[in-house]
Design a protein around this motif. Structure first.
Motif, PDB file in Angstrom:
ATOM      1  N   ALA A  72    -109.320 -10.111 -14.183  1.00  0.00           N
ATOM      2  CA  ALA A  72    -109.456  -9.006 -13.217  1.00  0.00           C
ATOM      3  C   ALA A  72    -109.382  -7.654 -13.926  1.00  0.00           C
ATOM      4  N   ASP A  73    -108.465  -7.499 -14.862  1.00  0.00           N
ATOM      5  CA  ASP A  73    -108.330  -6.230 -15.580  1.00  0.00           C
ATOM      6  C   ASP A  73    -109.579  -5.919 -16.399  1.00  0.00           C
ATOM      7  N   ALA A  74    -110.123  -6.938 -17.060  1.00  0.00           N
ATOM      8  CA  ALA A  74    -111.316  -6.732 -17.895  1.00  0.00           C
ATOM      9  C   ALA A  74    -112.510  -6.290 -17.053  1.00  0.00           C
ATOM     10  N   LEU A  75    -112.691  -6.951 -15.911  1.00  0.00           N
ATOM     11  CA  LEU A  75    -113.816  -6.593 -15.045  1.00  0.00           C
ATOM     12  C   LEU A  75    -113.611  -5.228 -14.407  1.00  0.00           C
ATOM     13  N   GLN A  76    -112.395  -4.936 -13.970  1.00  0.00           N
ATOM     14  CA  GLN A  76    -112.160  -3.646 -13.331  1.00  0.00           C
ATOM     15  C   GLN A  76    -112.426  -2.500 -14.293  1.00  0.00           C
ATOM     16  N   LEU A  77    -112.064  -2.663 -15.552  1.00  0.00           N
ATOM     17  CA  LEU A  77    -112.328  -1.626 -16.544  1.00  0.00           C
ATOM     18  C   LEU A  77    -113.831  -1.372 -16.672  1.00  0.00           C
ATOM     19  N   LEU A  78    -114.610  -2.446 -16.740  1.00  0.00           N
ATOM     20  CA  LEU A  78    -116.062  -2.315 -16.851  1.00  0.00           C
ATOM     21  C   LEU A  78    -116.665  -1.712 -15.586  1.00  0.00           C
ATOM     22  N   LEU A 274    -118.520  -1.895  -7.207  1.00  0.00           N
ATOM     23  CA  LEU A 274    -117.646  -3.053  -7.407  1.00  0.00           C
ATOM     24  C   LEU A 274    -116.240  -2.650  -7.840  1.00  0.00           C
ATOM     25  N   SER A 275    -116.084  -1.492  -8.451  1.00  0.00           N
ATOM     26  CA  SER A 275    -114.727  -1.074  -8.820  1.00  0.00           C
ATOM     27  C   SER A 275    -113.891  -0.825  -7.570  1.00  0.00           C
TER      28      SER A 275
END
Length: 497
Positions: A72-78, A274-275
């Motif tokens: 979740a953290d990796a995707l939210q950053l992107l 998406l963020s």
């Protein structure tokens, strides 16, 4: 294609009017310190899904995030960086625009247009690089949800997409160049009055700048395709034909800029927003973390079709007490409402757990239809198409100058709810008509409760109107009471037939 992490298909949500009465808003803000994230989470909760496929879609994504550390953290950053692309783009476009009040001649306007085109040309490659990063990130994790695997596969395919590669190739031509670096062939069409009706780039060829690129424009001949080659015919005697050339080229490049902007916007929409949707899952993960920290079981509920008309849970606990850090101390309760049951009545002394039980059931149904686990050992619930509540014990707001009594005001509120009910709704009633006489309140509620099954509505009613239980014995209703044993306080017991 436009991706969403919250739903697979378009669909309507259930009517929901229970968050305040169930104190879900207060509980969520206690669990989630970030107010923006908490408010977004509540905004999603108040639109319960009614499509089982959409609910399953969310359940799977939450499970991936919950069971795969770092995902979740990796995707939210992107996604957060991705959502910044558009604002950065617009800011740079504004910087490329001519300043207000500036003396703009055709040559200067051409320079501004080309600067705008260069800014536009930057973003296709930026967007595509994010597609690669998102796809690579998802490749690194053992994801199983349909939503995330579809996203991963799409990113992989976009790397081979010929149309996207063509867009990149066109963009690359303008990123680091100036007009003098190209020979342009401009196709011009005039109307019968010799006025300009259309102007398009018919050919672009890079070259090493020797003389003015604008001068070369007039030496370049267009292949015979029915369009008019650029000549000095558009100039009046004594005018500089280069001015016409700059004007025509500016018009043509503006059209390229607009077309490139439109296509890039369409490509960009794939992951935009998406963020924001990720904030729902971030809040949901905090909720799950708080439950585990408190030693409260979490169960992903089985969702049934509405026609099954069933609500069942084992070891159910209440959200508000969890947010207070007392989840492990709460008494778990069970519930089974089958299709044949019109509803549930619970009686008991003040502060015996009736309202807590009611809130636990309502919150569980709401969280289930948000695609989230519930605070229970197990749960099985049918889709509800409406959520309604009346909590007489909650503070009520009355209009200034309203002389109607409490009973009349509550009667109006119940009438409003009945008027808005839809099939397969859930109605939660807490001490309704408690301020009137027992006889008047009992008879009024008896008529109301008998009416609800005709609308295919399940109700849960906790009350001091004990006389009502005698009225309802012949109905298909589950009668229950709170335990009077101090050692078993807040336990809900079903009356024996």
């Amino acid at each position: 294609m436009k991706f969403s992490l919250l739903s697979k298909n378009d669909g309507q949500s259930a009517v929901c009017q229970i968050l305040y009465d169930l104190s879900i808003d207060r509980a969520v803000h206690n669990l989630i310190p970030d107010s923006r994230r908490a408010e977004y989470f509540l905004s999603v909760l108040e639109k319960p899904l009614t499509d089982r496929e959409n609910i399953r879609f969310r359940q799977e994504i939450f499970t991936d995030f919950d069971t795969i550390p770092g995902l979740a953290d990796a995707l939210q950053l992107l996604f957060h960086r991705y959502d910044r692309i558009k604002s950065d783009w617009q800011e740079m476009k504004l910087g490329a625009a001519p300043s207000r009040g500036a003396d703009i001649n055709p040559e200067a306007l051409l320079e501004h247009t080309f600067s705008s085109l260069k800014v536009t040309a930057i973003f296709p490659s930026t967007i595509v690089s994010f597609f690669t990063s998102i796809g690579d990130t998802l490749e690194q994790y053992p994801i199983r949800s349909e939503g995330l695997t579809t996203m991963r596969d799409w990113c992989r395919e976009m790397g081979k997409n010929e149309a996207l590669n063509e867009l990149l190739e066109i963009s690359q031509r303008f990123r680091y160049q100036t007009p003098d670096c190209f020979d342009f062939t401009v196709a011009v069409k005039l109307d019968r009055a010799l006025r300009l009706s259309s102007c398009d780039i018919a050919g672009i060829e890079e070259h090493k700048a020797e003389t003015s690129g604008l001068a070369k424009l007039f030496a370049k001949k267009k292949e015979d395709d029915g369009s008019l080659p650029v000549t000095a015919e558009l100039s009046e005697p004594g005018e500089d034909p280069g001015t016409d050339a700059a004007f025509l080229l500016n018009e043509a490049l503006s059209r390229i800029d607009a077309a490139l902007t439109q296509v890039t916007n369409q490509v960009y929409e794939a992951f935009f927003g998406l963020s924001t949707e990720m904030m729902f899952y971030e809040a949901a993960l905090l909720y799950a973390e708080a439950a585990r920290k408190d030693g409260v079981p979490l169960a992903m509920p089985t969702l049934l079709d509405e026609t099954a008309d069933r609500i069942a849970a084992k070891g159910l606990r209440e959200l508000v007490l969890l947010s207070g850090g007392n989840g492990a101390k709460t008494v778990p309760n069970d519930l089974t409402l089958a299709r044949e049951h019109a509803g549930l009545l619970v009686k008991g002394l003040t502060d015996s757990g009736k309202t807590v039980y009611l809130r636990a059931i309502g919150a569980a149904q709401l969280f289930a239809q948000a695609g989230l686990p519930v605070l229970a050992e197990s749960a099985e619930m049918s889709i509800r198409h409406g959520f309604f509540s009346h909590f007489s014990s909650a503070e009520e707001e009355f209009l200034a100058g309203d002389t109607a009594g409490r009973f009349e005001q509550e009667a109006k509120e119940i009438a409003r709810i009945l008027g808005e009910l839809r099939p397969y709704s859930l109605v939660l009633l807490n001490e309704t008509f408690q301020t009137t006489s027992y006889r008047e309140g009992t008879e009024s509620m008896y008529d109301i409760l008998r009416f609800m099954p005709k609308l295919k509505t399940k109700y849960l009613f906790v009350t001091h109107l004990t006389r009502l239980f005698g009225y309802m014995e012949s109905e298909n209703v589950i009668l229950a009471h709170t335990s009077e044993d101090p050692k078993d306080k807040y336990r809900i017991l079903v009356d024996q037939a």
